[in-house]
Design an enzyme around this catalytic site. Sequence first.
Site, PDB file in Angstrom:
ATOM      1  N   HIS A  87       4.607   5.425  11.815  1.00 32.05           N
ATOM      2  CA  HIS A  87       4.167   5.352  10.415  1.00 32.05           C
ATOM      3  C   HIS A  87       3.248   6.561  10.217  1.00 32.05           C
ATOM      4  O   HIS A  87       2.025   6.433  10.115  1.00 32.05           O
ATOM      5  CB  HIS A  87       3.419   4.038  10.196  1.00 32.05           C
ATOM      6  CG  HIS A  87       3.153   3.685   8.761  1.00 32.05           C
ATOM      7  ND1 HIS A  87       3.331   4.566   7.709  1.00 32.05           N
ATOM      8  CD2 HIS A  87       2.710   2.519   8.203  1.00 32.05           C
ATOM      9  CE1 HIS A  87       3.001   3.964   6.580  1.00 32.05           C
ATOM     10  NE2 HIS A  87       2.634   2.727   6.848  1.00 32.05           N
ATOM     11  N   ARG A 140      11.235   3.400   4.070  1.00 29.81           N
ATOM     12  CA  ARG A 140      10.737   2.391   5.017  1.00 29.81           C
ATOM     13  C   ARG A 140      11.936   1.553   5.433  1.00 29.81           C
ATOM     14  O   ARG A 140      12.709   1.082   4.596  1.00 29.81           O
ATOM     15  CB  ARG A 140       9.670   1.503   4.393  1.00 29.81           C
ATOM     16  CG  ARG A 140       9.318   0.343   5.348  1.00 29.81           C
ATOM     17  CD  ARG A 140       8.076  -0.382   4.973  1.00 29.81           C
ATOM     18  NE  ARG A 140       6.890   0.441   5.199  1.00 29.81           N
ATOM     19  CZ  ARG A 140       5.649  -0.034   5.091  1.00 29.81           C
ATOM     20  NH1 ARG A 140       5.443  -1.303   4.751  1.00 29.81           N
ATOM     21  NH2 ARG A 140       4.615   0.749   5.302  1.00 29.81           N
ATOM     22  N   LYS A 156      25.121  -3.980   0.461  1.00 23.90           N
ATOM     23  CA  LYS A 156      26.579  -4.193   0.429  1.00 23.90           C
ATOM     24  C   LYS A 156      27.256  -3.509   1.609  1.00 23.90           C
ATOM     25  O   LYS A 156      28.480  -3.389   1.655  1.00 23.90           O
ATOM     26  CB  LYS A 156      27.164  -3.617  -0.861  1.00 23.90           C
ATOM     27  CG  LYS A 156      26.644  -4.231  -2.129  1.00 23.90           C
ATOM     28  CD  LYS A 156      27.359  -3.554  -3.311  1.00 23.90           C
ATOM     29  CE  LYS A 156      26.628  -3.733  -4.613  1.00 23.90           C
ATOM     30  NZ  LYS A 156      27.125  -2.820  -5.644  1.00 23.90           N
ATOM     31  N   ARG A 168       0.799  -1.218   0.000  1.00 22.28           N
ATOM     32  CA  ARG A 168       0.000   0.000   0.000  1.00 22.28           C
ATOM     33  C   ARG A 168       0.839   1.278   0.000  1.00 22.28           C
ATOM     34  O   ARG A 168       0.660   2.160  -0.840  1.00 22.28           O
ATOM     35  CB  ARG A 168      -0.927   0.031   1.232  1.00 22.28           C
ATOM     36  CG  ARG A 168      -2.127  -0.851   1.121  1.00 22.28           C
ATOM     37  CD  ARG A 168      -2.515  -1.392   2.495  1.00 22.28           C
ATOM     38  NE  ARG A 168      -1.608  -2.455   2.816  1.00 22.28           N
ATOM     39  CZ  ARG A 168      -1.846  -3.733   2.518  1.00 22.28           C
ATOM     40  NH1 ARG A 168      -2.983  -4.071   2.016  1.00 22.28           N
ATOM     41  NH2 ARG A 168      -0.943  -4.658   2.755  1.00 22.28           N
ATOM     42  N   THR A 169       1.756   1.382   0.957  1.00 20.49           N
ATOM     43  CA  THR A 169       2.475   2.645   1.141  1.00 20.49           C
ATOM     44  C   THR A 169       3.361   2.932  -0.075  1.00 20.49           C
ATOM     45  O   THR A 169       3.348   4.038  -0.618  1.00 20.49           O
ATOM     46  CB  THR A 169       3.334   2.576   2.420  1.00 20.49           C
ATOM     47  OG1 THR A 169       2.527   2.053   3.468  1.00 20.49           O
ATOM     48  CG2 THR A 169       3.858   3.938   2.804  1.00 20.49           C
TER      49      THR A 169
HETATM   50  N1   CP Z   1      -0.493  -0.061   5.880  1.00 21.98           N
HETATM   51  C1   CP Z   1       0.718  -0.341   5.344  1.00 21.98           C
HETATM   52  O1   CP Z   1       1.738   0.258   5.711  1.00 21.98           O
HETATM   53  O2   CP Z   1       0.707  -1.303   4.378  1.00 21.98           O
HETATM   54  P1   CP Z   1       1.968  -1.758   3.519  1.00 21.98           P
HETATM   55  O3   CP Z   1       2.909  -2.487   4.456  1.00 21.98           O
HETATM   56  O4   CP Z   1       1.432  -2.631   2.433  1.00 21.98           O
HETATM   57  O5   CP Z   1       2.629  -0.516   2.984  1.00 21.98           O
END
Ligand code: CP
Length: 311
Positions: A136, A108, A86, A58-59
């Site tokens: 998040h 992320r 690496k 999603r993100t």
């Molecule tokens: N909600 C969320 O962060 O989903 P993803 O891990 O698919 O990005």
Amino acid sequence: MFLKRKDLLTIRDLDVEEIKLILETASSFEEILTRPIKKVPTLRGKTIVNFFLEPSTRTRSSFELAAKMLSAELINISAKTSAVAKGESLKDTAKTFEAMKIDALVIRHSSSGAPHLLAKFANFSVINAGDGTHEHPTQALLDLFTIKKKLGKISGLKIAIVGDILHSRVARSNILAFNKMGVKVTLVAPPTLIPLDIEALDVEVRYNLNEVIKEVDVVYLLRIQLERQAEALFPSIREYSSLFGLNLERIREIKPNTLIMHPGPINRGIEISAEVAELPNAIIADQVESGISVRMALLYLLLGGKTGGGG
Ligand code: CP
């Protein structure tokens, strides 16, 4: 008006006015998703890097869609294709992207604090797309946007966050965001999945989901993150599900307009039954849709597009 900051690392940094600005801007961008050609020139000439060192559906894809709808250039880098594999440090990663004159990096990372470290060394904007068990923030913003759209308000609502609070960066960002926006937050989980420092947050903790779900406007479910549990924190998935999972029998007594939310990915049959996930008030797909508008708003507000919100 733009955000008066280079980065978005934590909800903690945002004041109420900034959150409202992001939600209002997202509202103005939402219409672009309904157009036959979903593209405006707002961020033409800007370069954004999607730097995802942990899995995401999603993100990652909503940041990509948001950037492309605003006509920015976007590069995707994953754990396998990055020189981090690496042994390159985050400082050297920042210097490398700086040399490439990028405008923003969406990161992320499995380590809490990684986006903060990168942002310290970078002259470009850094957006936290989830760091370890820490935060998040864009998930919290899209959740606020979805709730406002569905219920017409945020302040004064009662929201229960249910499940694996201990390992959840979504819970941490949402608790901060809900508190800032005047929501009464109740956490419901087995005691082993409640963080020890929970007193530092302005929340109520309860253990009986059957009682709580009758009182709230939103039931926000979390995924059990077995991959982050070093030891078993409840006896079995079956027992967890029978006490804290949302199924048709359990929701019989909730108010008809109570929203059921989940950041995804969902574990059908554990925290939510397949039947409940399909109900009209289970708005998991709406959350995903909101993610595009909110991330468009954020990119625009951070990168200072010159042609005006909504194109
Ligand atoms: N909600 C969320 O962060 O989903 P993803 O891990 O698919 O990005």
